[in-house]
Design a protein around this motif. Structure first.
Motif, short mmCIF file in Angstrom:
data_model
loop_
_atom_site.label_atom_id
_atom_site.label_comp_id
_atom_site.label_asym_id
_atom_site.label_seq_id
_atom_site.Cartn_x
_atom_site.Cartn_y
_atom_site.Cartn_z
N LEU A 20 -17.85 -10.70 -12.98
CA LEU A 20 -18.50 -11.13 -11.54
C LEU A 20 -18.31 -12.82 -11.60
O LEU A 20 -18.27 -13.08 -10.07
CB LEU A 20 -20.00 -10.92 -11.62
N LEU A 21 -18.31 -13.55 -12.49
CA LEU A 21 -18.08 -15.12 -12.37
C LEU A 21 -16.78 -15.23 -11.85
O LEU A 21 -16.50 -16.13 -11.00
CB LEU A 21 -18.27 -15.54 -13.90
N ASP A 22 -15.59 -14.56 -12.24
CA ASP A 22 -14.19 -14.67 -11.93
C ASP A 22 -14.21 -14.37 -10.08
O ASP A 22 -13.30 -14.98 -9.70
CB ASP A 22 -13.28 -13.74 -12.69
N ASP A 23 -14.86 -13.32 -9.89
CA ASP A 23 -14.87 -12.84 -8.53
C ASP A 23 -15.43 -14.09 -7.60
O ASP A 23 -14.85 -14.44 -6.58
CB ASP A 23 -15.55 -11.62 -8.38
N ALA A 24 -16.44 -14.59 -8.15
CA ALA A 24 -17.13 -15.70 -7.42
C ALA A 24 -16.30 -16.94 -7.43
O ALA A 24 -16.18 -17.54 -6.31
CB ALA A 24 -18.66 -15.97 -8.06
N LEU A 25 -15.63 -17.28 -8.40
CA LEU A 25 -14.57 -18.40 -8.34
C LEU A 25 -13.31 -18.10 -7.43
O LEU A 25 -13.00 -18.93 -6.99
CB LEU A 25 -14.32 -18.80 -9.68
N ARG A 26 -13.08 -16.98 -7.33
CA ARG A 26 -11.78 -16.53 -6.75
C ARG A 26 -12.09 -16.68 -5.39
O ARG A 26 -11.30 -16.91 -4.27
CB ARG A 26 -11.15 -15.07 -7.13
N THR A 27 -13.11 -15.96 -4.81
CA THR A 27 -13.52 -16.17 -3.50
C THR A 27 -14.66 -17.38 -3.16
O THR A 27 -15.25 -17.23 -2.09
CB THR A 27 -14.16 -14.80 -3.22
N ALA A 28 -14.28 -18.29 -3.93
CA ALA A 28 -15.43 -19.50 -3.69
C ALA A 28 -15.22 -20.23 -2.29
O ALA A 28 -16.30 -20.55 -1.59
CB ALA A 28 -15.19 -20.58 -4.76
N LEU A 34 -19.73 -23.71 -1.64
CA LEU A 34 -18.52 -23.65 -2.73
C LEU A 34 -17.27 -24.25 -2.33
O LEU A 34 -16.35 -23.91 -2.83
CB LEU A 34 -18.67 -22.50 -3.38
N ALA A 35 -17.19 -24.72 -1.02
CA ALA A 35 -16.08 -25.40 -0.44
C ALA A 35 -15.46 -26.57 -1.45
O ALA A 35 -14.08 -26.61 -1.23
CB ALA A 35 -16.34 -25.76 0.97
N ASP A 36 -16.15 -27.36 -2.17
CA ASP A 36 -15.68 -28.39 -3.02
C ASP A 36 -14.81 -27.83 -4.09
O ASP A 36 -14.56 -28.77 -5.12
CB ASP A 36 -16.75 -29.32 -3.22
N VAL A 37 -15.02 -26.56 -4.54
CA VAL A 37 -14.41 -26.20 -5.67
C VAL A 37 -12.69 -26.45 -5.47
O VAL A 37 -12.01 -26.36 -4.49
CB VAL A 37 -14.17 -24.55 -5.92
N GLY A 38 -12.14 -27.10 -6.70
CA GLY A 38 -10.97 -27.56 -6.81
C GLY A 38 -10.70 -28.95 -6.61
O GLY A 38 -9.52 -29.52 -6.55
N ARG A 39 -11.67 -29.60 -5.88
CA ARG A 39 -11.50 -31.04 -5.92
C ARG A 39 -11.77 -31.97 -7.00
O ARG A 39 -10.81 -32.69 -7.31
CB ARG A 39 -12.54 -31.52 -4.41
N ARG A 40 -13.21 -32.15 -7.30
CA ARG A 40 -13.23 -32.72 -8.58
C ARG A 40 -13.18 -32.00 -9.93
O ARG A 40 -13.02 -32.21 -10.68
CB ARG A 40 -14.69 -33.38 -8.36
N ALA A 214 -23.28 -28.06 -10.20
CA ALA A 214 -22.24 -28.46 -10.74
C ALA A 214 -21.39 -29.40 -9.79
O ALA A 214 -20.98 -30.70 -10.07
CB ALA A 214 -21.56 -27.76 -11.51
N LEU A 215 -20.97 -28.75 -8.55
CA LEU A 215 -20.40 -29.42 -7.61
C LEU A 215 -21.00 -30.70 -7.05
O LEU A 215 -20.53 -31.59 -6.67
CB LEU A 215 -19.80 -28.47 -6.54
N ALA A 216 -22.40 -30.46 -6.83
CA ALA A 216 -23.14 -31.62 -6.13
C ALA A 216 -23.58 -32.92 -6.96
O ALA A 216 -23.79 -33.94 -6.42
CB ALA A 216 -24.50 -31.10 -5.69
N ASP A 217 -23.36 -32.61 -8.33
CA ASP A 217 -23.74 -33.71 -9.34
C ASP A 217 -22.62 -34.51 -9.50
O ASP A 217 -21.49 -34.03 -10.07
CB ASP A 217 -24.27 -33.08 -10.71
N PRO A 218 -22.62 -35.74 -9.09
CA PRO A 218 -21.37 -36.58 -9.40
C PRO A 218 -20.93 -37.02 -10.66
O PRO A 218 -19.89 -37.26 -10.97
CB PRO A 218 -21.48 -37.94 -8.54
N SER A 219 -22.02 -36.89 -11.64
CA SER A 219 -21.70 -37.04 -12.88
C SER A 219 -21.05 -35.94 -13.83
O SER A 219 -20.66 -36.27 -14.84
CB SER A 219 -23.04 -37.21 -13.52
N THR A 220 -20.49 -34.94 -13.17
CA THR A 220 -19.90 -34.03 -13.71
C THR A 220 -18.35 -34.25 -13.50
O THR A 220 -17.89 -33.30 -13.90
CB THR A 220 -20.33 -32.59 -13.26
N ASP A 221 -17.99 -35.19 -12.83
CA ASP A 221 -16.57 -35.45 -12.92
C ASP A 221 -15.80 -35.91 -14.18
O ASP A 221 -16.22 -36.79 -14.83
CB ASP A 221 -16.13 -36.73 -11.87
N PRO A 222 -14.97 -34.91 -14.72
CA PRO A 222 -14.73 -35.30 -15.91
C PRO A 222 -13.51 -36.71 -16.10
O PRO A 222 -13.52 -37.46 -17.11
CB PRO A 222 -13.93 -34.08 -16.52
N ALA A 223 -13.21 -37.05 -14.65
CA ALA A 223 -12.21 -38.23 -14.79
C ALA A 223 -13.14 -39.63 -14.48
O ALA A 223 -12.58 -40.68 -14.38
CB ALA A 223 -11.37 -38.10 -13.61
#
Length: 276
Positions: A20-28, A34-40, A214-223
């Motif tokens: 279910l998690l993989d499906d949610a990420l694949r159709t994010a 979840l439009a910001d998936v893949g940016r940060r 996770a996407l809304a929190d700027p501190s989660t950026d690993p870079a």
């Protein structure tokens, strides 16, 4: 992948959670939130975060999951009990004929072998006798007997093949009924509805809100140069370096100081000058 938390999910339901998690990420990208998936954060980083916080994520659908497990176990219990009863106590109207089954199996195996052996012997001897000059009178009888046993071998093989086919069909039908008796509850409408309710609750109240946080929190950026610290319900991601300072940094560092001891020479004037 190593998990740092123990999920309350049963082992058999763990793959469903990951699927279910993989499906949610694949159709994010089909979801605006979840439009910001893949940016940060890419999908692999987000997947790792969710799996590391699986207890927190799956707890959002605890009620639905407990109901799903309860319904599934209730429908499994009678089927398992009936299957054990049918194995331990065969029905009275279906007596077990051990002698007949054993004799039929022995005949089905030995008849083709014995007939083929006899056919080979009679044919071999008959053709050898036919090669003699003049051939004996019973050479034709030997050949006739050999061909008779050859036909008997073919008939025995055909009967044995039909018996094996019927046995396979009978055992296959019994196996299908047993599987349906054991797993029929899982395919029932009630279990299917409970499973769908748990999946929907897990996705909408657990996985998707976690990904949004996770996407809304700027501190989660690993870079980011600032070491990331756990905040709220988002787990720790990345590593922080210890703070080191060189000895020359800062004015408040005190260097140790040393003073030499004071030495004075003793008053010594020889044997004629004693000290006072």
């Amino acid at each position: 992948m190593h998990m740092n938390s123990a999920s309350h999910l049963l082992i058999e339901d763990r793959p469903e959670f990951e699927r279910l998690l993989d499906d949610a990420l694949r159709t994010a990208h089909d979801r605006p939130e979840l439009a910001d998936v893949g940016r940060r954060l890419n999908t692999e980083q987000l997947r790792t975060m969710v799996l590391n916080a699986d207890v927190l994520v799956t707890a959002a659908a605890t009620t639905e999951y407990e109901h799903f497990v309860k319904v599934r176990e209730e429908l499994r219990a009678p089927a398992a009990a009936s299957a054990r009863a049918s194995v331990l106590a065969p029905a009275a109207e279906e007596p077990v004929d051990t002698t007949g089954a054993g004799l039929a199996a022995v005949v089905a195996v030995l008849a083709p072998v014995l007939a083929a052996t006899a056919a080979a012997i009679f044919l071999l001897v008959g053709y050898i006798l036919k090669a003699l000059s003049p051939p004996p009178a019973f050479a034709d009888t030997m050949l006739t007997a050999g061909w008779f046993f050859g036909a008997l071998t073919a008939a025995a093989i055909l009967v044995a093949a039909i018996g094996l086919l019927l046995a396979a069909l009978r055992n296959g039908s019994t196996e299908v009924h047993a599987v349906q008796a054991e797993g029929g509850g899982e395919l029932s409408d009630e279990v299917a509805r409970a499973r769908d309710a748990w999946r929907h609750a897990l996705l909408e109240r657990g996985i998707v809100p976690f990904l949004c946080d996770a996407l809304a929190d700027p501190s989660t950026d690993p870079a980011a140069p600032v070491p990331y610290r756990s905040a709220g319900r988002i787990p720790h991601l990345g590593y922080s370096r210890p703070d080191y300072a060189s000895p020359d940094d800062g004015d408040d560092l005190q260097r140790p100081s040393f003073t030499s001891p004071d030495f004075t020479s003793p008053d010594f004037g020889g044997p004629d000058h004693q000290p006072d």
